[in-house]
Design a protein around this motif. Sequence first.
Motif, mmCIF file in Angstrom:
data_model
loop_
_atom_site.group_PDB
_atom_site.id
_atom_site.type_symbol
_atom_site.label_atom_id
_atom_site.label_comp_id
_atom_site.label_asym_id
_atom_site.label_seq_id
_atom_site.Cartn_x
_atom_site.Cartn_y
_atom_site.Cartn_z
ATOM 1 N N VAL A 68 8.637 2.364 10.898
ATOM 2 C CA VAL A 68 9.261 1.117 9.864
ATOM 3 C C VAL A 68 8.872 1.302 8.669
ATOM 4 C CG1 VAL A 68 7.766 -0.931 9.320
ATOM 5 C CG2 VAL A 68 8.200 -0.599 11.619
ATOM 6 N N ILE A 69 8.044 2.719 8.600
ATOM 7 C CA ILE A 69 7.483 2.946 7.177
ATOM 8 C C ILE A 69 9.272 4.211 7.220
ATOM 9 C CG2 ILE A 69 6.900 4.932 6.342
ATOM 10 C CD1 ILE A 69 3.807 4.253 7.892
ATOM 11 N N ASN A 70 9.937 4.612 8.194
ATOM 12 C CA ASN A 70 10.900 5.218 7.796
ATOM 13 C C ASN A 70 12.311 4.300 7.265
ATOM 14 O OD1 ASN A 70 10.269 8.126 7.981
ATOM 15 N ND2 ASN A 70 10.701 7.511 10.051
ATOM 16 N N ALA A 71 12.256 3.150 8.550
ATOM 17 C CA ALA A 71 13.115 2.348 7.330
ATOM 18 C C ALA A 71 12.344 2.021 5.576
ATOM 19 C CB ALA A 71 13.399 1.616 8.112
ATOM 20 N N LEU A 72 11.735 1.541 5.726
ATOM 21 C CA LEU A 72 11.701 1.416 4.340
ATOM 22 C C LEU A 72 12.138 2.075 3.657
ATOM 23 C CD1 LEU A 72 7.942 -0.739 5.082
ATOM 24 C CD2 LEU A 72 9.714 -1.528 4.490
ATOM 25 N N ILE A 73 11.744 3.782 3.350
ATOM 26 C CA ILE A 73 12.111 4.666 2.965
ATOM 27 C C ILE A 73 13.099 4.713 2.723
ATOM 28 C CG2 ILE A 73 12.072 6.933 2.481
ATOM 29 C CD1 ILE A 73 9.640 6.371 2.029
ATOM 30 N N ILE A 74 14.437 3.817 3.584
ATOM 31 C CA ILE A 74 15.830 3.963 3.076
ATOM 32 C C ILE A 74 15.842 2.360 2.399
ATOM 33 C CG2 ILE A 74 17.790 3.136 4.494
ATOM 34 C CD1 ILE A 74 16.872 6.573 5.464
ATOM 35 N N LEU A 75 15.563 1.584 2.584
ATOM 36 C CA LEU A 75 15.910 0.783 2.151
ATOM 37 C C LEU A 75 15.326 0.621 0.095
ATOM 38 C CD1 LEU A 75 14.417 -2.210 4.360
ATOM 39 C CD2 LEU A 75 16.440 -1.681 3.517
ATOM 40 N N LEU A 76 14.313 1.361 0.477
ATOM 41 C CA LEU A 76 13.781 2.309 -1.035
ATOM 42 C C LEU A 76 14.990 2.724 -1.800
ATOM 43 C CD1 LEU A 76 11.851 1.417 -3.215
ATOM 44 C CD2 LEU A 76 10.935 3.593 -2.139
ATOM 45 N N PHE A 89 17.501 -4.861 7.782
ATOM 46 C CA PHE A 89 16.126 -3.583 7.774
ATOM 47 C C PHE A 89 16.869 -2.987 8.598
ATOM 48 C CE2 PHE A 89 12.447 -3.419 10.179
ATOM 49 C CZ PHE A 89 11.643 -2.059 9.581
ATOM 50 N N LEU A 90 17.422 -3.690 10.228
ATOM 51 C CA LEU A 90 17.414 -3.113 11.434
ATOM 52 C C LEU A 90 18.573 -1.669 10.807
ATOM 53 C CD1 LEU A 90 17.553 -2.883 14.518
ATOM 54 C CD2 LEU A 90 19.331 -5.079 14.221
ATOM 55 N N TRP A 91 19.563 -2.169 9.972
ATOM 56 C CA TRP A 91 20.736 -1.419 10.011
ATOM 57 C C TRP A 91 20.291 0.363 9.028
ATOM 58 C CZ3 TRP A 91 24.750 -1.481 12.395
ATOM 59 C CH2 TRP A 91 25.091 -2.533 12.834
ATOM 60 N N ALA A 92 18.961 -0.236 7.986
ATOM 61 C CA ALA A 92 17.780 0.989 7.904
ATOM 62 C C ALA A 92 17.087 1.459 9.449
ATOM 63 C CB ALA A 92 16.818 0.436 6.683
ATOM 64 N N LEU A 93 16.698 1.202 10.396
ATOM 65 C CA LEU A 93 16.241 1.236 11.316
ATOM 66 C C LEU A 93 17.157 2.269 12.186
ATOM 67 C CD1 LEU A 93 13.045 1.747 12.871
ATOM 68 C CD2 LEU A 93 14.478 -0.207 14.058
ATOM 69 N N PHE A 95 20.236 3.275 10.900
ATOM 70 C CA PHE A 95 20.505 4.897 9.831
ATOM 71 C C PHE A 95 19.877 5.884 10.128
ATOM 72 C CE2 PHE A 95 20.713 6.801 5.702
ATOM 73 C CZ PHE A 95 21.489 7.668 5.923
ATOM 74 N N SER A 96 17.748 6.037 9.629
ATOM 75 C CA SER A 96 17.359 6.955 9.343
ATOM 76 C C SER A 96 16.640 7.205 11.475
ATOM 77 C CB SER A 96 15.672 5.802 8.920
ATOM 78 O OG SER A 96 15.066 5.329 10.498
ATOM 79 N N LEU A 97 17.476 6.662 12.437
ATOM 80 C CA LEU A 97 17.586 7.342 13.870
ATOM 81 C C LEU A 97 19.149 8.005 14.003
ATOM 82 C CD1 LEU A 97 16.268 4.104 15.932
ATOM 83 C CD2 LEU A 97 14.784 5.927 15.298
#
Length: 110
Positions: A68-76, A89-93, A95-97
């Motif tokens: 979740v923290i990784n996804a928040l970093i991607i959104l930021l 958010f789901l796409w950010a999650l 994308f980080s994976l």
Amino acid sequence: MGFIIRLLIVGAAALLSSYILPGVHISGFVAAVILALVLALLNAVVKPVLVILTIPVTILTLGLFLLVINALIILLASAIVPGFLVDGFLWALLFSLVLSIITAIIDAIV
């Protein structure tokens, strides 16, 4: 010199990830390299603070909250970098994976 090569590798991985995921849009390779630089800065400055603040939740979820923290970093990063857009958010999650997997594969090859 190693840092520049690493930025180029992460930029290429981000561009490849955006081709795989329809909810992530990167306008070009320059935007991908800028994204890699912004992600490096956010992971060095913001992520350690978030990890320390969320230690209890991270322990309760056995470390899964770090995703979740990784996804928040991607959104930021999506809010900061022009030419980089994440639809949610789901796409950010995802994308980080995918970015982590592709970067690991490229690092292993290079």
